[in-house]
Enzyme design. Structure first.
Site, PDB file in Angstrom:
ATOM      1  N   ASN A 132       0.822  -1.207   0.000  1.00 52.41           N
ATOM      2  CA  ASN A 132       0.000   0.000   0.000  1.00 52.41           C
ATOM      3  C   ASN A 132       0.857   1.259   0.000  1.00 52.41           C
ATOM      4  OD1 ASN A 132      -2.808   1.222   0.417  1.00 52.41           O
ATOM      5  ND2 ASN A 132      -1.669   2.111   2.125  1.00 52.41           N
ATOM      6  N   ARG A 164       1.928   2.079  -3.492  1.00 55.52           N
ATOM      7  CA  ARG A 164       0.817   2.556  -4.315  1.00 55.52           C
ATOM      8  C   ARG A 164       0.432   3.997  -4.004  1.00 55.52           C
ATOM      9  NH1 ARG A 164      -1.474  -2.624  -3.207  1.00 55.52           N
ATOM     10  NH2 ARG A 164      -2.738  -1.642  -1.585  1.00 55.52           N
ATOM     11  N   ASN A 173       3.584   7.921  -4.319  1.00 58.42           N
ATOM     12  CA  ASN A 173       3.673   8.766  -5.510  1.00 58.42           C
ATOM     13  C   ASN A 173       2.682   8.225  -6.539  1.00 58.42           C
ATOM     14  OD1 ASN A 173       4.350  10.265  -7.758  1.00 58.42           O
ATOM     15  ND2 ASN A 173       6.554  10.076  -7.480  1.00 58.42           N
ATOM     16  N   HIS A 181       3.229   5.970  -9.942  1.00 57.79           N
ATOM     17  CA  HIS A 181       2.615   4.651  -9.801  1.00 57.79           C
ATOM     18  C   HIS A 181       1.609   4.383 -10.921  1.00 57.79           C
ATOM     19  CE1 HIS A 181      -0.715   2.031  -8.406  1.00 57.79           C
ATOM     20  NE2 HIS A 181       0.275   1.265  -8.019  1.00 57.79           N
ATOM     21  N   SER A 190      11.679   0.268 -11.835  1.00 55.83           N
ATOM     22  CA  SER A 190      11.672   1.432 -10.951  1.00 55.83           C
ATOM     23  C   SER A 190      12.993   1.560 -10.201  1.00 55.83           C
ATOM     24  CB  SER A 190      10.502   1.324  -9.968  1.00 55.83           C
ATOM     25  OG  SER A 190      10.460   2.436  -9.110  1.00 55.83           O
ATOM     26  N   HIS A 225      15.580   4.727 -10.490  1.00 56.52           N
ATOM     27  CA  HIS A 225      15.982   5.471  -9.289  1.00 56.52           C
ATOM     28  C   HIS A 225      17.502   5.474  -9.128  1.00 56.52           C
ATOM     29  CE1 HIS A 225      11.734   5.342  -8.107  1.00 56.52           C
ATOM     30  NE2 HIS A 225      12.039   6.238  -7.184  1.00 56.52           N
TER      31      HIS A 225
END
Length: 530
Positions: free
Chosen positions: A395, A398, A401, A405, A436, A440
């Protein structure tokens, strides 16, 4: 026979009038109070109806989706639905729903700041900023005898802005014209050309090569060749990533529509307007639509206050680095490496780490995106959700951001499921995490100027593990404590290791250009000896 005292009747009349005035004054006051009470009750009733409507709409959507997914219609109804779907929607939408729906809604913090208790917490952070300023002034006065705040580090971090400006202009002009008109040219030929697959592959290959050169290699060459300072590096790299994601979304949303809508004889193929694409490049979302919900006007006071908050966050981050990070990690205060010094350094980095995390969230996801949303009258301000209440890392990922997302979910996770015919859900989720984590780590490596995959390991290893173990089934408040504990420790590790490597790169520069010289962290072998 009784005698009336002097002025007796007049005295009684005055007293009676005073009593009537007092009673009328009390009556008017009571009436005003009753009127205020009635107005307040009307306001509460309206608010109650509004909240109930929103809750009912959300529950209705959840129930519709749950029933649609869980109950399979009879065969004769299923054939009718499939026939309607094939007539009205493209083939990909037969397997997936229509995508993200934009609606008018405010950011969560804007709503929470209307509550005095939450606003007090915000005031506490402002008070901490004032304490930072006062402590810096006091230390400078004691050590150097001056009462002037200097921002040398800030000016250094944002140096060479002229190079950043022209690099951004090059990337923006390319993103504005080349993908749009390339896709427009392809769309005008697609339904007339006999070899549609060859045309699509050829145009896609040409666009990919140009995109790789302009939005791939050019920003890297700019930050490396011109040796940009860290903040300027991050501006170029983050804009590079943003333009890449925006371009992909525009192509991904437009191509299926162009393929589906075959123009009639003598008609031009329908294509998105240039103004809608230009608006999309600046609006705070990564999902392309021709139309978005718009506010009626710009609140200029809100724009000014939000801009002030962004500047305040900038100085806040500066003071955190100057007061809490640099005194701990600068070379003259470093001790020989040992387990004890490393553990102490990590725990000393927890406070500045979590403060920088909250600061980045508030400055970018709330202030920066709301600033552009207000200037462009973009009405859907759900850039994040209540991630701080998460009891699971699933959660948290999700809700932290929502803008990024949504892009990863619709163009990564869902497209992967579509290609695999809704199989390999775990592989789809894992692939999204890896992508992701790589992006990053790429941003941090280019921004800091060295490769130290702390973020990648925390994201791709521990993040994946926590995502599958601490899932949505965890609802106890204990798991919210666990999540925050992990965030504190993770931020402490990142701040500690990146700060150590930053100073190691300065005082122990690389000797050769070999692979291991570029990959191995300098802090592992640097002893700060001159």
């Amino acid at each position: 026979m009784t005698t009336e005292p002097p002025n007796g009747p007049r005295h009684r009349n005055i007293k009676t009038c005073q009593e009537e005035d007092t009673s009328s004054h009390d009556g008017s006051r009571a009436y005003e109070q009753e009127e205020d009470l009635r107005q307040w009750q009307k306001y509460v009733q309206k608010l109650k109806v509004k909240v109930l409507d929103q809750v009912q709409d959300q529950l209705g959507e959840i129930l519709d989706k749950a029933l649609t997914d869980s109950i399979e219609p009879p065969s004769h109804i299923r054939s009718i639905l499939n026939g309607k779907t094939s007539q009205k929607q493209p083939s990909r939408a037969q397997r997936m729903d229509n995508g993200k729906v934009f609606m008018e809604r405010a950011s969560l913090l804007d709503e929470l700041f209307e509550i005095s208790h939450i606003r007090t917490i915000y005031h506490m952070f402002i008070a901490v900023l004032l304490i930072f300023c006062l402590s810096t002034l006091a230390v400078d006065y004691i050590d150097q005898g001056r009462l002037v705040l200097e921002f040398d580090l800030l000016f250094y971090a944002f140096g060479k802005l002229e190079t950043v400006t022209w690099a951004w202009v090059v990337m923006f002009v390319y993103t504005l014209f080349v993908p749009y008109y390339t896709l427009d040219f392809w769309g005008s030929l697609y339904h007339k050309f006999p070899y549609k697959l060859g045309l699509s592959l050829g145009m896609g290959l040409v666009l990919s090569v140009i995109q790789t050169c302009v939005l791939g290699l050019f920003p890297i060459y700019t930050v490396v060749h011109h040796q940009l300072p860290p903040a300027s590096r991050f501006i170029v790299i983050m804009e590079q990533i943003r333009f890449q994601m925006k371009t992909y979304s525009f192509i991904r949303e437009t191509v299926p529509v162009c393929i589906k809508n075959c123009p009639k004889e003598g008609e031009k193929p329908r294509f998105p307007t240039f103004s809608s694409y230009l608006y999309f490049l600046f609006c705070p979302t990564l999902i392309y639509r021709e139309l978005y919900p718009r506010n009626s006007q710009i609140r200029w006071k809100y724009v000014g206050v939000t801009l002030g908050k962004i500047l305040g966050c900038l100085f806040y981050g500066y003071f955190i680095l100057v007061r809490l990070c640099i005194p701990v990690f600068r070379p003259e205060t470093n001790q020989p490496f040992s387990k004890r010094t490393m553990v102490l350094a990590i725990f000393n980095s927890i406070l500045p780490g979590i403060m920088l995390l909250l600061l980045c969230f508030f400055a970018f996801l709330h202030c920066w995106l709301n600033l552009f949303g207000e200037l462009l009258r973009f009405a859907d301000r759900m850039f994040y959700k209540d991630w701080w209440n998460s009891t699971s890392f699933a959660n948290y990922y999700r809700t932290w951001n929502v803008v990024v997302h949504d892009w990863l979910y619709y163009y990564g996770y869902r497209d992967f499921l579509w290609l695999s015919n809704k199989r390999f859900r775990a592989a789809a989720m894992l692939s999204v995490f890896i992508v992701s984590a790589v992006v990053h780590e790429y941003a941090l490596s280019m921004g800091f100027g060295f490769f130290y995959p702390v973020m990648f390991l925390l994201f791709a290893v521990f993040g994946v593990a926590f995502n599958f173990t601490m899932n949505d089934k965890r609802q106890s408040p204990v798991f919210n404590i666990i999540m925050w504990t992990c965030l504190f420790l993770g931020q402490g590790v990142q701040v500690c290791l990146y700060c150590q490597e930053w100073y190691a790169q300065i005082h122990c520069p690389r000797i050769g250009d070999g692979f291991w010289e570029a990959v191995l962290p300098r802090s592992w072998s640097c002893s700060y000896q001159t």
